[in-house]
Design a protein around this motif. Sequence first.
Motif, PDB file in Angstrom:
ATOM      1  N   ASP A   1      -4.146   7.008  -2.678  1.00 39.17           N
ATOM      2  CA  ASP A   1      -4.361   5.577  -2.830  1.00 39.17           C
ATOM      3  C   ASP A   1      -5.819   5.192  -2.621  1.00 39.17           C
ATOM      4  O   ASP A   1      -6.368   4.355  -3.345  1.00 39.17           O
ATOM      5  CB  ASP A   1      -3.479   4.813  -1.843  1.00 39.17           C
ATOM      6  CG  ASP A   1      -3.762   3.329  -1.864  1.00 39.17           C
ATOM      7  OD1 ASP A   1      -3.415   2.685  -2.873  1.00 39.17           O
ATOM      8  OD2 ASP A   1      -4.346   2.819  -0.884  1.00 39.17           O
TER       9      ASP A   1
ATOM     10  N   GLY B   1      -6.594   3.789  -5.953  1.00 37.76           N
ATOM     11  CA  GLY B   1      -5.937   2.511  -5.725  1.00 37.76           C
ATOM     12  C   GLY B   1      -6.367   1.409  -6.668  1.00 37.76           C
ATOM     13  O   GLY B   1      -5.550   0.705  -7.257  1.00 37.76           O
TER      14      GLY B   1
ATOM     15  N   ALA C   1       0.228   1.066  -0.630  1.00 46.53           N
ATOM     16  CA  ALA C   1      -0.249   2.320  -1.220  1.00 46.53           C
ATOM     17  C   ALA C   1       0.665   2.818  -2.330  1.00 46.53           C
ATOM     18  O   ALA C   1       0.216   3.458  -3.274  1.00 46.53           O
ATOM     19  CB  ALA C   1      -0.361   3.402  -0.141  1.00 46.53           C
TER      20      ALA C   1
END
Length: 585
Positions: A309, A313, A262
């Motif tokens: 995240d 992400g 993350a």
Amino acid sequence: MSASEAALVATDVRKTFVRNTGEVVEALAGVSLQVERGALTALVGPDGAGKTTLLRLASGLVVPDSGSLDVIGIDVTRFPQQVQDKISYMPQRFGLYEDLSVQENLDLYADLHGVPQVERNEVYPRLFGMTQLGRFKERPAGKLSGGMKQKLGLACTLVRSPQLLLLDEPTVGVDPLSRRELWEIVFQLVKDGLSVIVSTSYLDEAERCERAVLMHAGRILAEGRPNEITASAKGCCFLVRAPDGMPARSLQARLFGLPDIADAVPEAGRVRVVRRSSAAPPPFELDGKSLEAEAVEPRFEDAFMLLFDAIAGDQRRESHAGIAGQASVNEETVVEVRDLVRMFGNFTAVDHVSFKVRRGEVYGLLGPNGAGKSTTFKMLCGLLPATSGTLHVAGENLLTAGAKARQRLGYVAQKFSLYGQLTVDENLEFFASAYGLRGSSRRERIKALKEQFELDRFSELPSGQLPGGFKQRLALAAALLHQPEILFLDEATTGADPLARRQFWGRITGLSERGVTVIVTTHFMEEAEYCDRIIILDAGKNLAEGTPLDIRAHAETDRDKAPTMEQAFIAIVEKQRRKDKEGGA
């Protein structure tokens, strides 16, 4: 919490804006929130999260499209003036009058708010004592340091006694010492019973507030006490050691793109990694080899990045794709500074500073506001002549061949310095022409950089309307058009959120690994961890130089907790100032 106990109550608040291109931007998408009176509350989130819009709505400067918003018990949509009479709002660009003195600025804002003289006589001594600006009453605001300007801006918002104080990024562009002093003032105000809502890009600041509100794309993702939010990252955080010969930033770039990671940031020569899950993590590996890793307690920043995240992400991995490789720092010196001096009249801004920078190295110039680093930076870029000393950049003596050396340099300024009324394409075309690029090579270079920095969808948008993170990308793309050997970054991430800063540094790591030398100034001490070496300046003098690990060794801390870069920076500067004071006594 009842409405009478709340400083702010928002219920399903929505607000949209329309750009010049016709694109509709949803700044707030149904925000519901209660902020307790007498508390310090932080709004945290990436660029475009809606933090500033929410503060502007709360101050009565903007009207919501729908929903209800009560501020200190008043419907701000129906009675904005009543709210404005009882609150104070300090925007990101607070309107100081730079030709007026400190005292004259305070008087002007007192006049605007109708503060009677008897009340001024009571509040002025308190404000001067709180901000330590008393001995600078007659100094023009334009001649104050960045930290002192922010203190004066805060004092101007407090010339009357508000029931609620709204602060929008009050410490942007402020050095760690001044940042600490500003927060001491804010903590004292809250202790005295004032309600404060602050938006901030510094996650360590949010961690010190009583409550934190995490926002993204106009929505609230999480809210609560910082330690409660931090607990969500329990079991996910590790410090990973880089293989011998690999800088921490290179390992960071490679780990950051892995699907189960993350977050990853350099820290004290290692890489702090946050896994997406705490469930039985496999060992960390690189090229089939296991990496030494140590589990550590989570920080608020770890939890923040874990929350974002899932949303950003894929985007952040695209920004790091294909950039990581072995570092290419070698022993060739490309910048050499020897006994550099710069005088402004009788004032010595830079006092016999010396250092060397190698090809492919990332080198950091750090220091408090007014330390001389910006002056040093300008001399390195050929924008300001030295009073004395020698300066060799890219094999050229800047004192005799400045124009020739500048052709091999790229420069990204602290403030967005491109042409805000020109589109993204027009800016790139203009700077390509300025660098002498012509024909197919020019078209191909612009096309490649637009793809690399994901600027294609903004081609026809005036650059002044770009989101903050994309302004950064455009400025960096413009600086790289002529493929410079040396890149200068002057506080290039000021005002950027943590997501944008990681994307930015991913690109810088890629450049350094292709042999580009990078010289950077920054007030984000965690960004100094990306540097191979750092020099710390104050009062124009070199106080310390070395790797991030060397610099950290200057700070004293308890056995169980390693010193932070910020603690080391403050320790170095304060030690020298005490020494100078004792020597001058």
